[in-house]
Design a protein around this motif. Sequence first.
Motif, PDB file in Angstrom:
ATOM      1  N   MET A 108       3.089 -15.239  14.018  1.00 14.49           N
ATOM      2  CA  MET A 108       2.518 -14.240  13.893  1.00 14.49           C
ATOM      3  C   MET A 108       2.632 -12.759  12.945  1.00 14.49           C
ATOM      4  N   ALA A 109       3.935 -12.290  13.842  1.00 14.42           N
ATOM      5  CA  ALA A 109       4.446 -10.960  12.886  1.00 14.42           C
ATOM      6  C   ALA A 109       4.856 -10.768  12.014  1.00 14.42           C
ATOM      7  N   ARG A 110       5.741 -11.981  11.617  1.00 11.96           N
ATOM      8  CA  ARG A 110       7.218 -12.082  10.717  1.00 11.96           C
ATOM      9  C   ARG A 110       5.623 -12.380   9.270  1.00 11.96           C
ATOM     10  N   THR A 111       4.126 -12.958   9.287  1.00  9.76           N
ATOM     11  CA  THR A 111       3.899 -13.817   7.960  1.00  9.76           C
ATOM     12  C   THR A 111       3.373 -12.262   8.425  1.00  9.76           C
ATOM     13  N   VAL A 112       2.228 -11.562   9.266  1.00  2.18           N
ATOM     14  CA  VAL A 112       1.915 -10.026   8.792  1.00  2.18           C
ATOM     15  C   VAL A 112       2.876  -8.569   7.413  1.00  2.18           C
ATOM     16  N   PHE A 113       4.410  -9.113   8.492  1.00  2.00           N
ATOM     17  CA  PHE A 113       5.607  -8.558   8.038  1.00  2.00           C
ATOM     18  C   PHE A 113       5.337  -9.400   6.216  1.00  2.00           C
ATOM     19  N   SER A 114       5.540 -10.302   6.179  1.00  2.00           N
ATOM     20  CA  SER A 114       5.946 -10.833   4.461  1.00  2.00           C
ATOM     21  C   SER A 114       4.534 -10.383   3.635  1.00  2.00           C
ATOM     22  N   MET A 115       3.566 -10.111   4.436  1.00  2.00           N
ATOM     23  CA  MET A 115       2.346  -9.643   3.584  1.00  2.00           C
ATOM     24  C   MET A 115       2.435  -8.308   3.389  1.00  2.00           C
ATOM     25  N   ALA A 116       2.982  -7.392   4.352  1.00  2.00           N
ATOM     26  CA  ALA A 116       2.967  -6.365   4.575  1.00  2.00           C
ATOM     27  C   ALA A 116       4.089  -6.270   3.282  1.00  2.00           C
ATOM     28  N   ALA A 117       4.498  -6.297   3.137  1.00  2.00           N
ATOM     29  CA  ALA A 117       6.256  -6.957   2.016  1.00  2.00           C
ATOM     30  C   ALA A 117       5.541  -7.112   0.223  1.00  2.00           C
ATOM     31  N   HIS A 118       3.978  -7.581   0.578  1.00  2.00           N
ATOM     32  CA  HIS A 118       4.113  -8.242  -1.452  1.00  2.00           C
ATOM     33  C   HIS A 118       3.043  -7.353  -0.994  1.00  2.00           C
ATOM     34  N   LYS A 119       2.416  -6.168  -0.425  1.00  2.00           N
ATOM     35  CA  LYS A 119       1.214  -5.549  -0.551  1.00  2.00           C
ATOM     36  C   LYS A 119      -0.177  -5.845  -0.013  1.00  2.00           C
ATOM     37  N   ALA A 120       0.069  -7.083   0.400  1.00  2.00           N
ATOM     38  CA  ALA A 120      -0.825  -7.847   0.606  1.00  2.00           C
ATOM     39  C   ALA A 120      -2.080  -7.786   2.069  1.00  2.00           C
ATOM     40  N   VAL A 121      -1.126  -6.327   3.018  1.00  2.00           N
ATOM     41  CA  VAL A 121      -1.756  -6.059   4.162  1.00  2.00           C
ATOM     42  C   VAL A 121      -1.358  -4.379   3.442  1.00  2.00           C
ATOM     43  N   PRO A 122      -1.956  -3.510   4.473  1.00  2.00           N
ATOM     44  CA  PRO A 122      -1.178  -2.083   4.216  1.00  2.00           C
ATOM     45  C   PRO A 122      -0.225  -1.761   4.738  1.00  2.00           C
ATOM     46  N   THR A 123       0.700  -1.623   3.467  1.00  2.00           N
ATOM     47  CA  THR A 123       2.691  -1.157   3.945  1.00  2.00           C
ATOM     48  C   THR A 123       3.285  -0.609   5.309  1.00  2.00           C
ATOM     49  N   ARG A 124       2.725  -0.369   6.323  1.00  2.00           N
ATOM     50  CA  ARG A 124       2.848   0.088   7.443  1.00  2.00           C
ATOM     51  C   ARG A 124       3.780  -1.146   7.752  1.00  2.00           C
ATOM     52  N   ALA A 156       3.340 -12.665 -11.500  1.00  2.00           N
ATOM     53  CA  ALA A 156       4.649 -12.501 -10.633  1.00  2.00           C
ATOM     54  C   ALA A 156       2.774 -13.460  -9.157  1.00  2.00           C
ATOM     55  N   ASP A 157       4.131 -13.221  -8.040  1.00  2.00           N
ATOM     56  CA  ASP A 157       2.855 -14.218  -7.149  1.00  2.00           C
ATOM     57  C   ASP A 157       1.823 -13.720  -6.387  1.00  2.00           C
ATOM     58  N   SER A 158       2.234 -12.336  -6.007  1.00  2.00           N
ATOM     59  CA  SER A 158       1.636 -10.661  -5.722  1.00  2.00           C
ATOM     60  C   SER A 158       0.900 -10.294  -5.861  1.00  2.00           C
ATOM     61  N   ARG A 159       0.068  -9.174  -5.320  1.00  2.00           N
ATOM     62  CA  ARG A 159      -0.156  -7.456  -5.584  1.00  2.00           C
ATOM     63  C   ARG A 159       0.856  -7.036  -5.602  1.00  2.00           C
ATOM     64  N   SER A 160       2.266  -6.855  -5.315  1.00  2.00           N
ATOM     65  CA  SER A 160       3.321  -6.099  -5.369  1.00  2.00           C
ATOM     66  C   SER A 160       4.083  -6.519  -6.983  1.00  2.00           C
ATOM     67  N   GLY A 161       4.045  -7.875  -7.184  1.00  2.00           N
ATOM     68  CA  GLY A 161       4.731  -8.576  -8.329  1.00  2.00           C
ATOM     69  C   GLY A 161       3.804  -8.709  -9.538  1.00  2.00           C
ATOM     70  N   VAL A 162       2.321  -7.634  -9.671  1.00  2.00           N
ATOM     71  CA  VAL A 162       2.565  -8.428 -11.218  1.00  2.00           C
ATOM     72  C   VAL A 162       2.281  -7.073 -11.454  1.00  2.00           C
ATOM     73  N   GLY A 163       3.224  -7.147 -12.927  1.00  2.00           N
ATOM     74  CA  GLY A 163       3.526  -5.787 -13.424  1.00  2.00           C
ATOM     75  C   GLY A 163       3.112  -5.817 -14.996  1.00  2.00           C
ATOM     76  N   GLY A 164       3.840  -5.750 -15.661  1.00  2.00           N
ATOM     77  CA  GLY A 164       3.639  -4.846 -17.214  1.00  2.00           C
ATOM     78  C   GLY A 164       4.812  -5.551 -17.880  1.00  2.00           C
ATOM     79  N   ASP A 165       5.282  -6.673 -17.971  1.00  2.00           N
ATOM     80  CA  ASP A 165       5.549  -7.313 -18.456  1.00  2.00           C
ATOM     81  C   ASP A 165       5.068  -7.388 -20.220  1.00  2.00           C
ATOM     82  N   TRP A 166       5.316  -7.790 -21.206  1.00  2.00           N
ATOM     83  CA  TRP A 166       4.333  -7.620 -22.045  1.00  2.00           C
ATOM     84  C   TRP A 166       5.082  -8.809 -23.569  1.00  2.00           C
ATOM     85  N   PHE A 167       4.456  -9.177 -24.297  1.00  2.00           N
ATOM     86  CA  PHE A 167       5.230  -9.699 -25.649  1.00  2.00           C
ATOM     87  C   PHE A 167       4.402  -9.787 -26.792  1.00  2.00           C
ATOM     88  N   ASP A 168       4.838  -9.457 -27.949  1.00  2.00           N
ATOM     89  CA  ASP A 168       3.780  -9.303 -29.109  1.00  2.00           C
ATOM     90  C   ASP A 168       4.235  -9.819 -30.440  1.00  2.00           C
TER      91      ASP A 168
END
Length: 875
Positions: free
Chosen positions: A341-357, A530-542
């Motif tokens: 339980m603690a490590r699931t929430v810890f991982s979710m926080a590391a991925h910015k899916a719950v508050p980072t604290r 990217a796979d998570s809220r923390s991952g969606v970034g700004g890579d682009w092509f044109d």
Amino acid sequence: MKLSRSPGASDAPLAIDSGAGKKGLKSGALGLVSSVAIGLASTAPAYSLAATLGLIVAGVGLQAPIITMLAFVPMLLIAYAYKELNASNADCGTTFTWATRAFGPRTGWMGGWGIIVADIIVMANLAEIAGIYGFRLLGYDSLTESRLWTTIAGVIWIGVMTAVCYIGIEISAAVQRWLLFIEVAVLLLFAITALVRVYTGNPEMAIHVSASWFNPLHVPSAEALTAGILAAVFIYWGWDTAVTVNEETADSTRTPGRAAIISVVLLLVIYALVATSAQAFAGVGDAGTGLGNRENAGDVLSGLGNAVFGAHGVGPLFSKLLILMVLTSAVASAQTTILPMARTVFSMAAHKAVPTRFARLHRRWLTPTWSTVSLGLASIGFLVLLTTISDNVLADSIESVGLAITFYYGLTGFACVWYFRRVLTRSRRDFLFKGLLPGLGALTMLFLFCYAAFVVYAAPGYGATVIDLPFIGLTGGVTVVGLGALLLGFVLMLVVTREHAAALRLQRSLLPPRLPQPTAVEMASRYVPADSRSGVGGDWFDVIPLSGTRVGLVVGEVIGHGLLAAATMGRLRTGVRVLARLDLDPDELLSRLDDLVGQTAKERAAVHGAGAAGPREDDALGVTCLYAVYDPVSGRCSMSRAGESMAAVVRSDSGVATYPDLPPGPPLGLGGLPYETTGFQLPQGSLVALFTDGLIQAAADDIDVGLGLLTGALAEHRRPLEELCDRAVATLVPGPANDDAVLLLVRTRMLDERQVAAWELTAETAMVGKARAVTTGQLGAWGLDELSFSTELIVSELVTNAIRYAAGPIHVRLIRDETLICEVADTGHTSPHLRHAAADDESGRGLFIVAQMAQQWGTRYTPTGKIIWVEQALP
């Protein structure tokens, strides 16, 4: 006990990174034995049997042993899903992380929520059981009937186990090994003693073991069989804790998966042995110690203790050991429930899916601080709240945990199949262990979820409470509580994933909706977010059409994630397109873009620096970018880069992938060396691959390994580009990665020499007439006589200007492509300007007339001068 204020916790650091094995947990702390012990202890074998065996017997009678064995099958199938997913991505978030990668952040968040719901609910049950058996062990049987004292004891047990989990994974593992040793030893002693007495002492209700007990066809009905398996499948729940501690396990990609498989197999042996021996000793009658006696259904083992061990000699001691066994089973399971339980929430926080604290770590023990303590408090709050409200609601809540379990187990199985879908045909092993077995396990869990939620648990007569729902009517409280808890998670999910969804929509809207198809090149592209809220970034092509049938190619990577990164990407992409239309060389374009980023950073620092903690820099600082220009007339490609961007080139004459040694250039806005351009010739049909770091780092942290995989994917370079893109993504990004990945594939073409006509003229006035004549003749040869008048006028004006304002030879070139392009090159460096001539002006109208006739026109500079170009639409 003040868990939250222990040394080092007040300034606990955040997780170092969100990647698998990079969050800062204490790696290598557990071996295979400790992992198996944690997996076994999490299932609470003694308590699970004590609480479930009577229910199984009530449903299927003598076939209880085979039912406990059949329930092993879907668990083994899901265990293979965990094993394969962990081998690919050993993240302590398990279902949350894997479902996010397979189906997106919203589905992943619901998978994590399913784990949280199941663990918090079962914590309340385990703590209460530990309290009750603690009183029985000490001889205070009267206190077991007191709601107040059992709740107080449960709260104490949760606090103690939370503290053990808080102060280190090694201590947790050591405690588990001893508790599990006591539990398994007493279970084996009980089973062997029961069987010996059956065949030597002939107890009153004993029956000999029969082969029919292991024949599922003897179950009275299909409904009874399903209900029995539904009850039995949950006694295996908990082995996945061995995988949840993967980031703290030696050989994290292999050991946790092996531990999960071993745990499930050992559980099968334990359950089959104990169920068979208990049934042989007590029978299935509904009176006395019979397993069918509903009065003993909640705890069949304690009732059998005195009967099996006897009331004389060491019998009472062994009976006490049996009580101790159930107590240690509940305590061990409570502790190992906190771990996942603690490590699931810890991982979710590391991925910015719950508050980072919740991603904070203890500096000394390297255990999650906020997530461990907070979930311990949440479990205490849940126990106290439901005990205060009603024991009936608490009982229904505990039974509803099965819905959360089948939900996240099934989701993991489906995630495995979808995650590896591109490699299932690679080998028989991949098809079997990554596809078929996890898929069957997922379908089984889906069936059990639906059957339990809408048939068994929903019946008004099932459980301790009944709720009258609008439009539905009387419904069992177990279904209402279980589905209600998942529905609550769905509502929370919509809130917490809102930013990610907005960033992804913005990112996709700012990328090219579809690639243009110029004559110069054939193209295909892939963008993998990217796979998570923390991952969606700004890579682009044109891909930018340029004058003279040339084409500009660009890929870039923004540092950071979320809405700001996507917005920064859109700003930079727009800047590149504007500068590209000025027909700048690649190095000059990057220099102008670098100036733009630096100036923006200074302006923001000036605005936000005063009175702020520090100046706010431009989000585009440090962005990497590669810009290339390909000319299909000459076959020449020019490249320049900012940062460490790379490109792959597969020449059509050699078929070997190479990586051009581009001159180094600083990331945008950071200053340093000037940008340089590298040019090289490409035969027709050559392949150019532009990509961002996310593509080559998704498959391996070693860049050389990633480049090797890309080289292999591009080996058959003559295949269709769409197929090559799919092969490259399947090889390098089998599932979405921690960072965005962009791939742009370009196959070069060259214009036929019959599409281009060029002449060199001297800077003499007489050459104007010659320019008109050769132009008219070439248009006639091309069948474009309709454009003769306008093109003669354009050529005449441009050549006249070149003779008047520049020295040296003049080059005229016509290109017939999707448009008719007229280019006049001279040695001058002054660009003409369009203006409105006054009524009495004798000059200045020529370029204005040219602009009215042209579809578009412009100027580009060369090392020897400039080229003025004009495009006209073909008739």
